[in-house]
Enzyme design. Structure first.
Site, PDB file in Angstrom:
ATOM      1  N   LYS A 166     -28.375 129.518  56.487  1.00 28.58           N
ATOM      2  CA  LYS A 166     -28.730 128.367  57.324  1.00 28.58           C
ATOM      3  C   LYS A 166     -27.453 127.590  57.603  1.00 28.58           C
ATOM      4  O   LYS A 166     -26.813 127.078  56.682  1.00 28.58           O
ATOM      5  CB  LYS A 166     -29.748 127.473  56.625  1.00 28.58           C
ATOM      6  CG  LYS A 166     -30.195 126.330  57.527  1.00 28.58           C
ATOM      7  CD  LYS A 166     -31.176 125.430  56.845  1.00 28.58           C
ATOM      8  CE  LYS A 166     -30.615 124.039  56.804  1.00 28.58           C
ATOM      9  NZ  LYS A 166     -31.494 123.067  56.182  1.00 28.58           N
TER      10      LYS A 166
ATOM     11  N   ALA B 232     -36.294 119.020  58.450  1.00 27.52           N
ATOM     12  CA  ALA B 232     -35.820 117.673  58.077  1.00 27.52           C
ATOM     13  C   ALA B 232     -36.678 116.553  58.668  1.00 27.52           C
ATOM     14  O   ALA B 232     -37.129 116.626  59.803  1.00 27.52           O
ATOM     15  CB  ALA B 232     -34.367 117.447  58.496  1.00 27.52           C
ATOM     16  N   GLY B 233     -36.882 115.542  57.851  1.00 29.82           N
ATOM     17  CA  GLY B 233     -37.543 114.319  58.311  1.00 29.82           C
ATOM     18  C   GLY B 233     -39.044 114.264  58.081  1.00 29.82           C
ATOM     19  O   GLY B 233     -39.675 113.244  58.333  1.00 29.82           O
TER      20      GLY B 233
ATOM     21  N   THR C  86     -37.369 116.616  50.796  1.00 25.30           N
ATOM     22  CA  THR C  86     -37.558 115.290  50.203  1.00 25.30           C
ATOM     23  C   THR C  86     -39.027 114.888  50.088  1.00 25.30           C
ATOM     24  O   THR C  86     -39.414 114.245  49.094  1.00 25.30           O
ATOM     25  CB  THR C  86     -36.798 114.232  51.040  1.00 25.30           C
ATOM     26  OG1 THR C  86     -35.479 114.711  51.270  1.00 25.30           O
ATOM     27  CG2 THR C  86     -36.725 112.904  50.311  1.00 25.30           C
TER      28      THR C  86
HETATM   29  C1  LIG Z   1     -31.006 120.036  57.315  1.00 26.38           C
HETATM   30  C2  LIG Z   1     -31.319 119.740  55.951  1.00 26.38           C
HETATM   31  O1  LIG Z   1     -30.469 119.504  55.122  1.00 26.38           O
HETATM   32  C3  LIG Z   1     -32.723 119.810  55.601  1.00 26.38           C
HETATM   33  O2  LIG Z   1     -33.051 121.146  55.422  1.00 26.38           O
HETATM   34  C4  LIG Z   1     -33.109 119.154  54.338  1.00 26.38           C
HETATM   35  O3  LIG Z   1     -32.817 119.978  53.265  1.00 26.38           O
HETATM   36  C5  LIG Z   1     -34.561 118.903  54.334  1.00 26.38           C
HETATM   37  O4  LIG Z   1     -34.781 117.718  54.944  1.00 26.38           O
HETATM   38  P1  LIG Z   1     -35.824 116.730  54.285  1.00 26.38           P
HETATM   39  O5  LIG Z   1     -35.310 116.457  52.912  1.00 26.38           O
HETATM   40  O6  LIG Z   1     -35.831 115.536  55.199  1.00 26.38           O
HETATM   41  O7  LIG Z   1     -37.122 117.446  54.238  1.00 26.38           O
END
Ligand SMILES: CC(=O)[C@@H](O)[C@H](O)COP(=O)(O)O
Length: 254
Positions: A96, A183-184, A206
């Protein structure tokens, strides 16, 4: 089934392995999520302290596909170096690409991201690229040959969910490679919504690792991704401005 490069997966949930409150919780959350692809930052792998528990050593590698990421890289050269290190460890030939261009927003650097993706494709990697929700960049990454595009729903770790559904929709409509929303994501409803828009998969970290009960949230995310996909495949009803009766007007009892 989710197909990335020459591999197929039953689960459309990809799970990050960072920032769990304990090793035990991390293991349980991974298990309950039924994710088959686990991503980890090569630069944060515990390869130095043999006494510290290491998830990678405990995993049944027949069950999981590891997706190393280039987190920590700020240039294409750094990302390529990290990717080569991951390949040398023989954990996986998928990578990735993640090159952060702004410390405050953690948004990716589009130019370095494109450069690294091209270099790694030339070296034979299966390349999944973390990108912003820029529609043109996503198309150009696909034209360059990446095996999946990974637009953010919102900034990493923000938990804001899908802030620009229209851009995600445009990316999904134009793409011939899998679109993994990365993400997010903050709650199960965010994951489900992104899947209902037609995303091929969700990568999150997260929302699970930082949840009050990470194991329960891992289960919620598994179900959300599945239900969002089912809803997308079933085809939602069109939205209308005014009401429509849900039972017929005919053959009513007088
Ligand atoms: C791009 C990145 O680093 C994401 O893969 C991260 O690991 C996950 O994002 P979240 O923690 O917001 O789910």
């Amino acid at each position: 089934m989710l197909q990335i490069g020459d591999k197929t997966f039953a689960s459309r949930l990809l799970l990050g392995t960072g920032k769990y409150p304990s090793f035990q919780v991390q293991k349980e959350a991974v298990n309950v999520s039924e994710a088959e692809i686990l991503t980890f930052a090569v630069r944060r792998m515990n390869i130095f302290d043999a006494k510290e528990p290491n998830l990678l050593e405990e995993l049944d590698l027949k069950k999981y596909t590891l997706l190393p990421n280039t987190a920590g890289a700020k240039t294409a050269e750094e990302a390529v170096r990290i990717a080569r290190l991951a390949k040398a460890s023989e954990l996986c030939d998928m990578i990735k690409v993640e090159i952060i261009g702004c410390d405050k927003t953690l948004l990716p650097d589009p130019f370095e991201t494109m450069k690294a993706s091209k270099l790694l494709l030339e070296e034979g990697f299966t390349v999944l690229t973390y990108t912003s929700d820029d529609v043109v960049l996503a198309r150009q990454l696909e034209e360059a040959g990446v095996h999946a595009v990974m637009p953010g729903a919102s900034p990493i770790g923000s938990g804001q969910g899908v802030v620009n559904p229209l851009n995600l929709q445009f990316i999904i409509e134009q793409s011939n490679v899998p679109v993994i929303v990365d993400a997010g994501i903050g709650a199960a409803s965010d994951a489900s919504y992104a899947m209902e828009l037609g995303a091929d998969g969700i990568l999150l970290n997260t929302a699970v690792s930082g949840a009050g009960d990470p194991v329960k949230m891992a289960k919620a995310m598994k179900l959300a991704v599945e239900s969002g996909r089912l809803s997308y495949e079933a085809g939602r009803i069109p939205k209308k401005t005014y009401a429509t009766k849900s039972s017929p007007d005919t053959a009513m009892i007088e």
